[in-house]
Design a protein around this motif. Structure first.
Motif, PDB file in Angstrom:
ATOM      1  N   PRO A 145       0.858  -1.240  -0.038  1.00 35.66           N
ATOM      2  CA  PRO A 145       0.148   0.047  -0.011  1.00 35.66           C
ATOM      3  C   PRO A 145       0.848   1.277   0.074  1.00 35.66           C
ATOM      4  O   PRO A 145       1.848   1.462   0.694  1.00 35.66           O
ATOM      5  CB  PRO A 145      -0.885  -0.262   1.442  1.00 35.66           C
ATOM      6  CG  PRO A 145      -0.046  -1.157   1.974  1.00 35.66           C
ATOM      7  CD  PRO A 145       0.755  -2.030   1.090  1.00 35.66           C
ATOM      8  N   ARG A 146       0.405   2.155  -0.597  1.00 36.29           N
ATOM      9  CA  ARG A 146       1.191   3.559  -0.878  1.00 36.29           C
ATOM     10  C   ARG A 146       0.167   4.597  -0.168  1.00 36.29           C
ATOM     11  O   ARG A 146       0.914   5.773  -0.019  1.00 36.29           O
ATOM     12  CB  ARG A 146       1.499   3.890  -2.183  1.00 36.29           C
ATOM     13  CG  ARG A 146       2.465   2.592  -2.902  1.00 36.29           C
ATOM     14  CD  ARG A 146       3.780   2.618  -2.273  1.00 36.29           C
ATOM     15  NE  ARG A 146       4.332   1.675  -2.890  1.00 36.29           N
ATOM     16  CZ  ARG A 146       5.764   1.064  -2.443  1.00 36.29           C
ATOM     17  NH1 ARG A 146       6.143   1.467  -1.141  1.00 36.29           N
ATOM     18  NH2 ARG A 146       6.501   0.296  -3.085  1.00 36.29           N
ATOM     19  N   ALA A 147      -1.122   4.723  -0.269  1.00 37.82           N
ATOM     20  CA  ALA A 147      -1.919   5.481  -0.177  1.00 37.82           C
ATOM     21  C   ALA A 147      -3.305   5.023   0.284  1.00 37.82           C
ATOM     22  O   ALA A 147      -3.782   4.127  -0.336  1.00 37.82           O
ATOM     23  CB  ALA A 147      -2.238   6.562  -1.108  1.00 37.82           C
ATOM     24  N   GLU A 148      -3.913   5.934   1.151  1.00 42.50           N
ATOM     25  CA  GLU A 148      -5.413   5.491   1.371  1.00 42.50           C
ATOM     26  C   GLU A 148      -6.399   6.726   0.970  1.00 42.50           C
ATOM     27  O   GLU A 148      -6.068   7.811   1.487  1.00 42.50           O
ATOM     28  CB  GLU A 148      -5.651   5.082   2.841  1.00 42.50           C
ATOM     29  CG  GLU A 148      -6.975   4.537   3.171  1.00 42.50           C
ATOM     30  CD  GLU A 148      -7.367   4.057   4.650  1.00 42.50           C
ATOM     31  OE1 GLU A 148      -6.916   2.834   4.775  1.00 42.50           O
ATOM     32  OE2 GLU A 148      -7.447   4.923   5.328  1.00 42.50           O
ATOM     33  N   TRP A 149      -7.741   6.473   0.285  1.00 45.32           N
ATOM     34  CA  TRP A 149      -8.314   7.597  -0.165  1.00 45.32           C
ATOM     35  C   TRP A 149      -9.744   7.458   0.458  1.00 45.32           C
ATOM     36  O   TRP A 149     -10.152   6.295   0.111  1.00 45.32           O
ATOM     37  CB  TRP A 149      -8.345   7.795  -1.682  1.00 45.32           C
ATOM     38  CG  TRP A 149      -6.982   7.967  -2.130  1.00 45.32           C
ATOM     39  CD1 TRP A 149      -5.978   8.412  -1.896  1.00 45.32           C
ATOM     40  CD2 TRP A 149      -6.568   7.478  -3.609  1.00 45.32           C
ATOM     41  NE1 TRP A 149      -4.845   8.713  -2.536  1.00 45.32           N
ATOM     42  CE2 TRP A 149      -5.274   7.908  -3.664  1.00 45.32           C
ATOM     43  CE3 TRP A 149      -6.973   6.837  -4.532  1.00 45.32           C
ATOM     44  CZ2 TRP A 149      -4.390   7.554  -4.626  1.00 45.32           C
ATOM     45  CZ3 TRP A 149      -6.229   6.305  -5.516  1.00 45.32           C
ATOM     46  CH2 TRP A 149      -5.188   6.693  -5.751  1.00 45.32           C
TER      47      TRP A 149
END
Length: 290
Positions: free
Chosen positions: A185-189
């Motif tokens: 994972p790199r980002a959560e939106w």
């Protein structure tokens, strides 16, 4: 609207952009009675709209909704698709187009950019249907959108759209894809319930499945779903550096994103994906050439 026909009527140059919602509405009517099949003839027509200029305010609004840099001097890599989609909708809404437009599912996209796309320079856009091909769940159409500047190709979009219908292959068990480890994972939106309405306002795509639960339920969805082109654009904004001018980026749309939602962007090298709530929504690959 003045049309200039060349090469025995196969090339049509438009004097102005078609109205997207009118084309979508027409597609509902012309699709009645169509029986899709992969060996049907495709209309041999190429629609061209010369001298297309992106409106600065609308481009900036689109960039904000999709996560691209707001002050960039280049068009977002996905924006020519938005500019060209009214042409694609006009082609797919024609009675001669063999697939019913209502219910078409955007299943994949590949964009190749060859040169910079200055936001203040006009583009000549051409759209045509390249092929039909069988799919386990129906028939797919391959639609091509090309952008040229001063006669030179600078950008191309190859999108597939699926018309779902019963096929012999559908009764056979599907071959499961090879197992793959989830990307890191790199980002959560966090996606709000009104995201579909926001994207519709900047893209012109007011398909009711994206707008509200009340308009999505009759079409088989418990809630509104995010535009596939939003999920792709948001991933492209994350995967690509803002100064990339020669690139290839592609994605397969796996499962819709029900709104509101929390999704995770994951990536490793050129590969990326979007997942959430135990589902894989999109897989893709981004390659920078320069």
């Amino acid at each position: 609207m003045a049309d200039t026909r060349k090469d025995r009527g196969e090339d049509v140059t438009l004097g102005r952009a078609p109205r997207l919602m009118a084309a979508l509405g027409k597609g509902v009517l012309t699709g009645i009675g169509k029986r899709p099949r992969a060996d049907a003839p495709l209309p041999a027509v190429r629609l061209t709209l010369p001298g297309v200029r992106a409106e600065a305010a609308r481009t900036a609004a689109y960039a904000e909704v999709c996560g691209f840099p707001a002050a960039a001097r280049q068009l977002p890599v996905t924006y020519p698709h938005i500019l060209g989609f009214p042409l694609a909708a006009r082609l797919m809404s024609a009675r001669a187009f063999p697939l019913p437009m209502l219910g078409l599912v955007h299943t994949s996209i590949e964009i190749v950019q060859h040169a910079p796309l200055p936001a203040d320079e006009p583009l000549d856009l051409t759209v045509y249907a390249a092929e039909l091909r069988p799919h386990r769940r129906g028939t797919e159409a391959v639609m091509i959108t090309e952008a040229r500047r001063d006669g030179e190709p600078v950008w191309q979009d190859r999108s597939t759209y699926l018309a779902r219908h019963r096929t012999e292959a559908a009764s056979a068990p599907a071959t499961p894809p090879p197992a793959a480890s989830a990307l890191p994972p790199r980002a959560e939106w966090r996606l709000p319930a009104g995201l579909g309405r926001r994207h519709a306002a900047v893209s012109g795509d007011y398909n009711p499945i994206h707008l509200h639960p009340l308009t999505a339920r009759p079409l088989g969805f418990p809630r509104a779903i995010a535009h596939g082109m939003w999920t792709f654009a948001r991933c492209a904004a994350e995967a690509l550096p803002p100064d990339a001018t020669s690139l290839r980026i592609s994605a397969d749309f796996r499962a819709p994103v029900l709104l509101p939602a929390t999704v995770t962007y994951a990536a490793d090298g050129p590969a990326f994906e979007l997942r959430g709530d135990g589902r894989l929504h999109l897989t893709g690959k981004a390659e920078i050439r320069s």
